[in-house]
Design an enzyme around this catalytic site. Structure first.
Site, PDB file in Angstrom:
ATOM      1  N   SER A 296      22.467  57.117  53.919  1.00 18.88           N
ATOM      2  CA  SER A 296      21.213  56.556  53.434  1.00 18.88           C
ATOM      3  C   SER A 296      21.217  56.489  51.906  1.00 18.88           C
ATOM      4  O   SER A 296      22.203  56.088  51.299  1.00 18.88           O
ATOM      5  CB  SER A 296      20.035  57.386  53.969  1.00 18.88           C
TER       6      SER A 296
ATOM      7  N   HIS B 173      21.011  59.042  49.805  1.00 18.32           N
ATOM      8  CA  HIS B 173      21.332  60.335  49.188  1.00 18.32           C
ATOM      9  C   HIS B 173      22.356  60.253  48.054  1.00 18.32           C
ATOM     10  O   HIS B 173      22.133  60.822  46.980  1.00 18.32           O
ATOM     11  CB  HIS B 173      21.829  61.315  50.256  1.00 18.32           C
TER      12      HIS B 173
ATOM     13  N   ASP C 157      24.218  68.241  47.412  1.00 16.71           N
ATOM     14  CA  ASP C 157      23.011  67.819  48.115  1.00 16.71           C
ATOM     15  C   ASP C 157      22.562  68.992  48.979  1.00 16.71           C
ATOM     16  O   ASP C 157      23.365  69.599  49.691  1.00 16.71           O
ATOM     17  CB  ASP C 157      23.325  66.601  48.985  1.00 16.71           C
TER      18      ASP C 157
ATOM     19  N   HIS D  50      10.123  73.067  54.711  1.00 13.89           N
ATOM     20  CA  HIS D  50      11.401  73.561  55.235  1.00 13.89           C
ATOM     21  C   HIS D  50      11.650  75.000  54.788  1.00 13.89           C
ATOM     22  O   HIS D  50      12.272  75.780  55.515  1.00 13.89           O
ATOM     23  CB  HIS D  50      12.538  72.642  54.803  1.00 13.89           C
TER      24      HIS D  50
ATOM     25  N   SER E  36      16.403  51.002  54.249  1.00 14.27           N
ATOM     26  CA  SER E  36      17.634  50.605  54.927  1.00 14.27           C
ATOM     27  C   SER E  36      17.758  51.154  56.343  1.00 14.27           C
ATOM     28  O   SER E  36      18.655  50.760  57.083  1.00 14.27           O
ATOM     29  CB  SER E  36      18.844  51.069  54.107  1.00 14.27           C
TER      30      SER E  36
ATOM     31  N   HIS F 125       7.333  52.534  54.577  1.00 16.90           N
ATOM     32  CA  HIS F 125       7.555  53.676  55.473  1.00 16.90           C
ATOM     33  C   HIS F 125       7.290  54.997  54.770  1.00 16.90           C
ATOM     34  O   HIS F 125       7.290  56.043  55.402  1.00 16.90           O
ATOM     35  CB  HIS F 125       8.988  53.655  55.995  1.00 16.90           C
TER      36      HIS F 125
ATOM     37  N   ASN G  57      12.247  57.846  48.059  1.00 16.49           N
ATOM     38  CA  ASN G  57      12.616  56.940  46.975  1.00 16.49           C
ATOM     39  C   ASN G  57      11.587  55.830  46.814  1.00 16.49           C
ATOM     40  O   ASN G  57      11.238  55.446  45.691  1.00 16.49           O
ATOM     41  CB  ASN G  57      14.003  56.342  47.218  1.00 16.49           C
TER      42      ASN G  57
ATOM     43  N   GLU H 217       9.366  54.978  43.523  1.00 13.15           N
ATOM     44  CA  GLU H 217       9.467  53.645  42.932  1.00 13.15           C
ATOM     45  C   GLU H 217       8.113  52.962  42.844  1.00 13.15           C
ATOM     46  O   GLU H 217       7.829  52.258  41.872  1.00 13.15           O
ATOM     47  CB  GLU H 217      10.461  52.802  43.738  1.00 13.15           C
TER      48      GLU H 217
ATOM     49  N   GLY I   6      11.490  61.766  59.956  1.00 16.52           N
ATOM     50  CA  GLY I   6      11.892  62.584  58.812  1.00 16.52           C
ATOM     51  C   GLY I   6      10.711  63.053  57.991  1.00 16.52           C
ATOM     52  O   GLY I   6       9.726  63.584  58.516  1.00 16.52           O
TER      53      GLY I   6
END
EC number: 2.4.1.294
Length: 456
Positions: free
Chosen positions: A20, A22, A118, A150, A281, A351, A355, A359, A374
């Site tokens: 994706s 990342h 990451d 998390h 994406s 969604h 990012n 943006e 997610g």
């Protein structure tokens, strides 16, 4: 072969999660560090496919790409299962990165002194510990909201339990540190909802357990966005540094491809009148939702720029393209950063991937959120209920009526003006954070000093 580490020369192994969005922001950070620390070698380890894309343009000489196996056996035929490629990679990633780091040291003749990874690669904590070196994870995939959840997964599971979860989505949780409240149904996948035994869910759980061991935890955000959550995270980590938004610290060049003519088309539209629709994406609306969006745009006569995959165009209502040829523009891809910065954009239908949230804050454009999976749900919760810079589409899915109501609210209603004012305020805070004396710039300098050994 002799492997050395001199006092003036450092070697940082950068471990990327090759899926994706990342790897890109991670490389952007490394590029900034490499320019400021020319004596430091940065070995960027990712899959060959990912590196081929990332390193298609020149990089500073002290950044070198190295491959790690993607875990796909020769001749393997994908069954198109969810996260199939990720699961294959995770099965071999720990061993693969370990071997890659050994090979890198032999080639560079310089011992690795830092592991920057990451945060999805939680096992890199153990790799750093085995070597007796520092581990610096970076949370690329979300903001302080998802990171905090998390971190407190065990607390949430112990407090809420697992019984009857499917009927408790609207239950408000008021015990998670840093949150005044959070809807149970908006918890990220893998905490209480979804397949908790999947490799991906297990990975997310282990991230929260591993992060407190880090020398420094980095996040692609800015302090002023989530002050309360930042206090909580600061109390859990030795050093916690907001170093974003990456789209502002490492902006895309203005010459970015616009092969479909989005920007010239936007230049012909009225100020703040256009709905930009894009779901990244990975996220993909169902066919009936594609129909609902199209019908709502046409019925409300809302000018639109829609980034829609060619495979999804077949679901558009018959005759839609012809009837709306003067009203809107559909393209298979759009230069999103440039689009959101354009004065004609009045709303972003999204969604709410992290990012995209950053943006659209940079562009000062209110959102209509339709979360898919997610961290999308918790980001959407923050957008609507905490930051107050957008709305969630009613019921969480697109229907003609819910989409029309959301469009009217954001583009025509008094509340829409308040959303616009609030996101404009956050935009100014983000720009200030990445300015010369801003919090993110100072945090980047702090990170630079740590890596170069001037602030141990």
């Amino acid at each position: 072969m002799l492997i050395t580490k001199s006092s003036s020369e450092c070697h940082v192994a950068v471990l990327a999660f090759p899926f994706s969005t990342h790897p890109g922001p991670l490389l952007n950070l490394v590029q900034r560090l490499a320019v400021e620390a020319p004596d430091v070698i940065f070995s960027f380890i990712s899959t060959a496919k990912s590196n081929e894309s990332l390193f298609s343009v020149p990089n500073p000489e002290n950044i070198k790409p190295y491959p790690v196996w993607d875990g796909v056996p020769e001749g393997y035929v994908f069954a198109r299962k969810p996260q199939e490629d990720i699961n294959l990679f995770l099965k071999v990633a720990a061993k693969g990165f370990k071997l890659a780091m050994q090979a890198v040291e032999v080639e560079t003749r310089r011992r690795i002194g830092w592991v920057m990874a990451d945060a999805f690669l939680w096992f890199s904590s153990d790799m750093a510990e085995e070597r007796g070196i520092s581990w610096v994870p970076i949370w690329m995939s979300g903001g302080a909201c998802s990171l905090s959840v998390h971190l407190y997964t065990d607390l949430i599971r112990e407090t809420v339990g697992f019984s009857g979860i499917s009927g408790r989505q609207n239950e408000l949780l008021k015990f998670i540190p840093g949150f005044s409240e959070l809807r149970l149904g908006d918890l990220p996948s893998g905490v209480l909802l979804g397949n908790l035994k999947s490799p991906f869910s297990i990975m997310l759980h282990k991230i929260g357990q591993a992060l407190p061991k880090a020398t420094t935890v980095l996040i692609n955000s800015f302090e002023e966005l989530d002050p309360e959550l930042n206090k909580v995270l600061n109390s859990n980590f030795g050093k916690f540094l907001n170093i974003g938004p990456s789209n502002l610290t490492s902006p895309h060049p203005l010459s970015n491809s616009d092969e479909y003519g989005c920007i010239p088309w936007l230049a012909k539209q009225r100020s703040a009148s256009v709905a930009y629709i894009g779901f990244g994406s990975v996220a993909k609306p169902k066919p009936d939702e594609v129909v609902a969006i199209a019908e709502a745009l046409e019925a409300s006569s809302t000018p639109f720029l829609w980034s829609l995959r060619d495979t999804s165009k077949q679901y558009l209502p018959e005759g839609f393209l012809k009837r709306t040829s003067e009203l809107g523009k559909i393209v298979p891809w759009a230069p999103q950063v440039q689009v959101l910065a354009h004065s004609s954009i009045g709303v972003f239908i999204t969604h709410c991937g992290w990012n995209s949230v950053l943006e659209t804050i940079a562009g000062g454009v209110p959102m209509i959120g339709r979360p898919f999976f997610g961290d999308h749900p918790i980001n959407t919760w923050m957008v609507e209920n905490v930051w107050k810079i957008g709305v969630r589409v009613e019921g969480g899915v697109f229907t003609k009526s819910s989409t029309m109501r959301a469009l009217e609210l954001v583009l025509s209603h008094e509340k829409g003006k308040k959303l616009k004012d609030q996101i404009g305020h956050l935009r100014e805070l983000a720009l200030k954070a990445v300015g010369p004396k801003g919090s993110s710039s100072q945090n980047f300098n702090n990170l630079l000093e740590v890596i170069t050994g001037h602030n141990l």
